[in-house]
Write a protein that holds these residues in place. Structure first.
Motif, PDB file in Angstrom:
ATOM      1  N   GLN A  33       0.829  -1.208   0.000  1.00 39.96           N
ATOM      2  CA  GLN A  33       0.000   0.000   0.000  1.00 39.96           C
ATOM      3  C   GLN A  33       0.861   1.255   0.000  1.00 39.96           C
ATOM      4  O   GLN A  33       0.584   2.209  -0.716  1.00 39.96           O
ATOM      5  CB  GLN A  33      -0.931   0.002   1.219  1.00 39.96           C
ATOM      6  CG  GLN A  33      -2.020  -1.035   1.159  1.00 39.96           C
ATOM      7  CD  GLN A  33      -2.948  -0.966   2.352  1.00 39.96           C
ATOM      8  OE1 GLN A  33      -2.656  -0.321   3.355  1.00 39.96           O
ATOM      9  NE2 GLN A  33      -4.085  -1.650   2.250  1.00 39.96           N
ATOM     10  N   TYR A  84      -7.603   1.209  -0.939  1.00 37.98           N
ATOM     11  CA  TYR A  84      -7.488   0.662   0.412  1.00 37.98           C
ATOM     12  C   TYR A  84      -6.398   1.369   1.225  1.00 37.98           C
ATOM     13  O   TYR A  84      -6.526   1.521   2.444  1.00 37.98           O
ATOM     14  CB  TYR A  84      -7.244  -0.850   0.363  1.00 37.98           C
ATOM     15  CG  TYR A  84      -8.483  -1.593  -0.079  1.00 37.98           C
ATOM     16  CD1 TYR A  84      -9.595  -1.682   0.753  1.00 37.98           C
ATOM     17  CD2 TYR A  84      -8.556  -2.166  -1.341  1.00 37.98           C
ATOM     18  CE1 TYR A  84     -10.743  -2.330   0.358  1.00 37.98           C
ATOM     19  CE2 TYR A  84      -9.708  -2.829  -1.757  1.00 37.98           C
ATOM     20  CZ  TYR A  84     -10.802  -2.904  -0.907  1.00 37.98           C
ATOM     21  OH  TYR A  84     -11.948  -3.546  -1.312  1.00 37.98           O
ATOM     22  N   ARG A 129      -7.757   4.664   2.522  1.00 33.15           N
ATOM     23  CA  ARG A 129      -8.661   4.382   3.637  1.00 33.15           C
ATOM     24  C   ARG A 129      -7.898   4.007   4.899  1.00 33.15           C
ATOM     25  O   ARG A 129      -8.246   4.421   6.000  1.00 33.15           O
ATOM     26  CB  ARG A 129      -9.609   3.249   3.232  1.00 33.15           C
ATOM     27  CG  ARG A 129     -11.037   3.510   3.657  1.00 33.15           C
ATOM     28  CD  ARG A 129     -11.988   2.611   2.967  1.00 33.15           C
ATOM     29  NE  ARG A 129     -11.975   1.281   3.571  1.00 33.15           N
ATOM     30  CZ  ARG A 129     -12.814   0.321   3.240  1.00 33.15           C
ATOM     31  NH1 ARG A 129     -13.719   0.538   2.316  1.00 33.15           N
ATOM     32  NH2 ARG A 129     -12.751  -0.850   3.818  1.00 33.15           N
TER      33      ARG A 129
END
Length: 198
Positions: free
Chosen positions: A147, A181, A184
């Protein structure tokens, strides 16, 4: 010095001209147990961040940490949700203390030099940006690597989805999914570090 006046029953009261209520009520401070719990929950994370900001100078970092908790003790109203929710406020205060420290240090250096008006810094002070960059870096480090890599390529390196996919060696759809994601997941991390997400 105040004047005296006689009250009922011959008692003497001092009249100072100031409100006795203001004198009788000291400024509220945080109770010792709450402060201890706040320290237990957040001091190590704050110290790590401050060590990074001070390039590993433990003495300066600990001074800033102590000042942060002193301000918490003096401002219990800022932490009414309880110690477990205090990290964003503490990080914000610690960042401001660090910024003030670097500004003061910069001012002292300038006082020692032969500065001309042309040499003076622009009104935009870079210290807050540097401290914020360190805080964002710490926040990114809490995310999983896959990420973090997508966020860095898309948002910090300003690459398109296709370019980020080529750099990372993954399909563009995976870049989009990981970015969704990651953003978030990053939001509460930034809040814990005292940074309001954009």
């Amino acid at each position: 010095m105040g004047t005296h006046e006689h009250g009922a029953g011959g008692t003497v009261r001092e009249r100072t001209g100031r409100s006795s209520h203001a004198e009788a009520r000291p400024r509220p401070t945080m109770d010792r147990d709450t402060l201890a719990e706040l320290h237990r929950l957040h001091a190590s994370a704050l110290l790590r961040a401050l060590l990074r900001l001070t390039s590993g100078d433990r003495g300066k970092a600990e001074d800033m940490l102590q000042e942060t908790f002193l301000r918490a003790w003096q401002n219990p109203q800022a932490l009414t949700r309880g110690p477990e929710h205090g990290r964003p406020w503490l990080f914000t205060v610690a960042r401001r203390i660090a910024i003030d420290h670097f500004r003061a240090l910069s001012a002292r250096v300038k006082e020692l030099g032969d500065e001309t008006p042309e040499d003076r810094a622009a009104p935009d002070d870079p210290f807050e940006e540097v401290v914020t960059a360190y805080a964002v870096d710490d926040a990114l480090a809490e995310l999983p690597r896959h990420q973090r890599e997508v966020l860095v390529e898309l948002h910090l390196n300003d690459r398109s989805t296709a370019d980020a996919a080529a750099v990372l060696g993954i399909p563009p759809g995976t870049v989009k999914s990981r970015n969704f994601y990651a953003v978030r997941a990053l939001r509460p991390v930034l809040e814990r570090h005292g940074l309001a997400p954009a």
